[in-house]
Design a protein around this motif. Structure first.
Motif, PDB file in Angstrom:
ATOM      1  N   ARG A  71     -33.409  12.885 -54.344  1.00  0.00           N
ATOM      2  CA  ARG A  71     -32.936  11.676 -55.022  1.00  0.00           C
ATOM      3  C   ARG A  71     -31.461  11.446 -54.708  1.00  0.00           C
ATOM      4  N   ASP A  72     -30.685  12.519 -54.664  1.00  0.00           N
ATOM      5  CA  ASP A  72     -29.259  12.394 -54.374  1.00  0.00           C
ATOM      6  C   ASP A  72     -29.023  12.043 -52.910  1.00  0.00           C
ATOM      7  N   THR A  73     -29.655  12.795 -52.031  1.00  0.00           N
ATOM      8  CA  THR A  73     -29.490  12.620 -50.587  1.00  0.00           C
ATOM      9  C   THR A  73     -30.794  12.991 -49.909  1.00  0.00           C
ATOM     10  N   PRO A  74     -31.279  12.173 -48.967  1.00  0.00           N
ATOM     11  CA  PRO A  74     -32.473  12.578 -48.222  1.00  0.00           C
ATOM     12  C   PRO A  74     -32.252  13.945 -47.574  1.00  0.00           C
ATOM     13  N   GLN A  75     -33.283  14.772 -47.588  1.00  0.00           N
ATOM     14  CA  GLN A  75     -33.191  16.148 -47.097  1.00  0.00           C
ATOM     15  C   GLN A  75     -34.289  16.401 -46.074  1.00  0.00           C
ATOM     16  N   THR A  76     -33.987  17.219 -45.086  1.00  0.00           N
ATOM     17  CA  THR A  76     -35.037  17.642 -44.162  1.00  0.00           C
ATOM     18  C   THR A  76     -35.840  18.763 -44.819  1.00  0.00           C
ATOM     19  N   VAL A  77     -37.010  19.021 -44.278  1.00  0.00           N
ATOM     20  CA  VAL A  77     -37.846  20.110 -44.791  1.00  0.00           C
ATOM     21  C   VAL A  77     -37.096  21.432 -44.672  1.00  0.00           C
ATOM     22  N   ALA A  78     -36.389  21.630 -43.573  1.00  0.00           N
ATOM     23  CA  ALA A  78     -35.621  22.871 -43.374  1.00  0.00           C
ATOM     24  C   ALA A  78     -34.515  23.001 -44.417  1.00  0.00           C
ATOM     25  N   GLU A  79     -33.828  21.910 -44.724  1.00  0.00           N
ATOM     26  CA  GLU A  79     -32.766  21.949 -45.737  1.00  0.00           C
ATOM     27  C   GLU A  79     -33.326  22.273 -47.112  1.00  0.00           C
ATOM     28  N   LEU A  80     -34.463  21.676 -47.446  1.00  0.00           N
ATOM     29  CA  LEU A  80     -35.098  21.966 -48.736  1.00  0.00           C
ATOM     30  C   LEU A  80     -35.476  23.431 -48.827  1.00  0.00           C
ATOM     31  N   SER A  81     -36.028  23.958 -47.755  1.00  0.00           N
ATOM     32  CA  SER A  81     -36.421  25.361 -47.733  1.00  0.00           C
ATOM     33  C   SER A  81     -35.213  26.257 -47.977  1.00  0.00           C
ATOM     34  N   ALA A  82     -34.102  25.951 -47.315  1.00  0.00           N
ATOM     35  CA  ALA A  82     -32.891  26.765 -47.476  1.00  0.00           C
ATOM     36  C   ALA A  82     -32.294  26.598 -48.869  1.00  0.00           C
ATOM     37  N   GLU A  83     -32.233  25.381 -49.345  1.00  0.00           N
ATOM     38  CA  GLU A  83     -31.621  25.108 -50.654  1.00  0.00           C
ATOM     39  C   GLU A  83     -32.402  25.751 -51.794  1.00  0.00           C
ATOM     40  N   VAL A  88     -40.727  27.943 -45.569  1.00  0.00           N
ATOM     41  CA  VAL A  88     -40.995  26.590 -45.086  1.00  0.00           C
ATOM     42  C   VAL A  88     -42.437  26.178 -45.385  1.00  0.00           C
ATOM     43  N   GLY A  89     -43.382  27.094 -45.232  1.00  0.00           N
ATOM     44  CA  GLY A  89     -44.786  26.767 -45.511  1.00  0.00           C
ATOM     45  C   GLY A  89     -45.010  26.342 -46.944  1.00  0.00           C
ATOM     46  N   VAL A  90     -44.327  26.968 -47.872  1.00  0.00           N
ATOM     47  CA  VAL A  90     -44.440  26.603 -49.291  1.00  0.00           C
ATOM     48  C   VAL A  90     -43.852  25.213 -49.510  1.00  0.00           C
ATOM     49  N   VAL A  91     -42.695  24.950 -48.917  1.00  0.00           N
ATOM     50  CA  VAL A  91     -42.053  23.642 -49.070  1.00  0.00           C
ATOM     51  C   VAL A  91     -42.942  22.548 -48.491  1.00  0.00           C
ATOM     52  N   ARG A  92     -43.592  22.812 -47.367  1.00  0.00           N
ATOM     53  CA  ARG A  92     -44.491  21.816 -46.778  1.00  0.00           C
ATOM     54  C   ARG A  92     -45.640  21.474 -47.725  1.00  0.00           C
ATOM     55  N   VAL A  93     -46.223  22.472 -48.349  1.00  0.00           N
ATOM     56  CA  VAL A  93     -47.331  22.217 -49.282  1.00  0.00           C
ATOM     57  C   VAL A  93     -46.830  21.432 -50.489  1.00  0.00           C
ATOM     58  N   LEU A  94     -45.676  21.823 -51.038  1.00  0.00           N
ATOM     59  CA  LEU A  94     -45.133  21.149 -52.216  1.00  0.00           C
ATOM     60  C   LEU A  94     -44.746  19.704 -51.904  1.00  0.00           C
ATOM     61  N   VAL A  95     -44.138  19.477 -50.741  1.00  0.00           N
ATOM     62  CA  VAL A  95     -43.786  18.109 -50.353  1.00  0.00           C
ATOM     63  C   VAL A  95     -45.052  17.284 -50.145  1.00  0.00           C
ATOM     64  N   GLY A  96     -46.084  17.877 -49.564  1.00  0.00           N
ATOM     65  CA  GLY A  96     -47.354  17.168 -49.421  1.00  0.00           C
ATOM     66  C   GLY A  96     -47.923  16.727 -50.760  1.00  0.00           C
ATOM     67  N   ASP A  97     -47.805  17.590 -51.780  1.00  0.00           N
ATOM     68  CA  ASP A  97     -48.244  17.214 -53.131  1.00  0.00           C
ATOM     69  C   ASP A  97     -47.457  16.015 -53.638  1.00  0.00           C
TER      70      ASP A  97
END
Length: 131
Positions: A71-83, A88-97
């Motif tokens: 919401r604050d700033t668009p993030q890449t999947v890699a950035e979300l995973s690091a933050e 990365v696999g977990v973040v991909r599933v959660l973003v898909g949801d």
């Protein structure tokens, strides 16, 4: 495993904090239908008209964190995973949801095969200079 002097044993150190297995966060899923679109540099953007995701009881805290970060700033999947300190696999599933729930959308990078050829761009630049 170590004993603390009072007969209790510790399976992890005190600094580890709460431990939740990745498969618990994804409910055992290792992929999502939208995963083909979620490479590491895909940009996740929160939908502007979404209500407070924390009020939705079906979302996990990790889902809410992803929406808040995007919401604050668009993030890449890699950035979300690091933050979020998640695989990365977990973040991909959660973003898909979240994509299914229309809380975020994903902007894919342009594949290199669809980019204009560097030679064509050089020819255009040279043509413009010749004018």
């Amino acid at each position: 495993m170590s004993a603390d002097g009072q007969g209790r044993s510790h399976w992890f150190d005190d600094e580890a904090g709460p431990v939740v297995r990745p498969y618990a966060m994804t409910r055992g899923r290792t992929s999502h239908a939208a995963q083909h679109r979620l490479d590491l540099i895909a940009v996740v953007v929160a939908e502007p008209d979404t209500d407070d995701p924390g009020a939705d009881p079906t979302l996990s805290p990790e889902h809410v964190d992803i929406v808040d970060l995007c919401r604050d700033t668009p993030q890449t999947v890699a950035e979300l995973s690091a933050e979020l300190d998640l695989p990365v696999g977990v973040v991909r599933v959660l973003v898909g949801d979240l994509v299914d729930g229309e809380l975020v959308h994903v902007n894919r990078p342009v594949p290199p095969a669809e980019l204009p050829d560097a030679g064509i761009l050089r020819d255009v630049i040279n043509g413009l200079r010749a004018l």
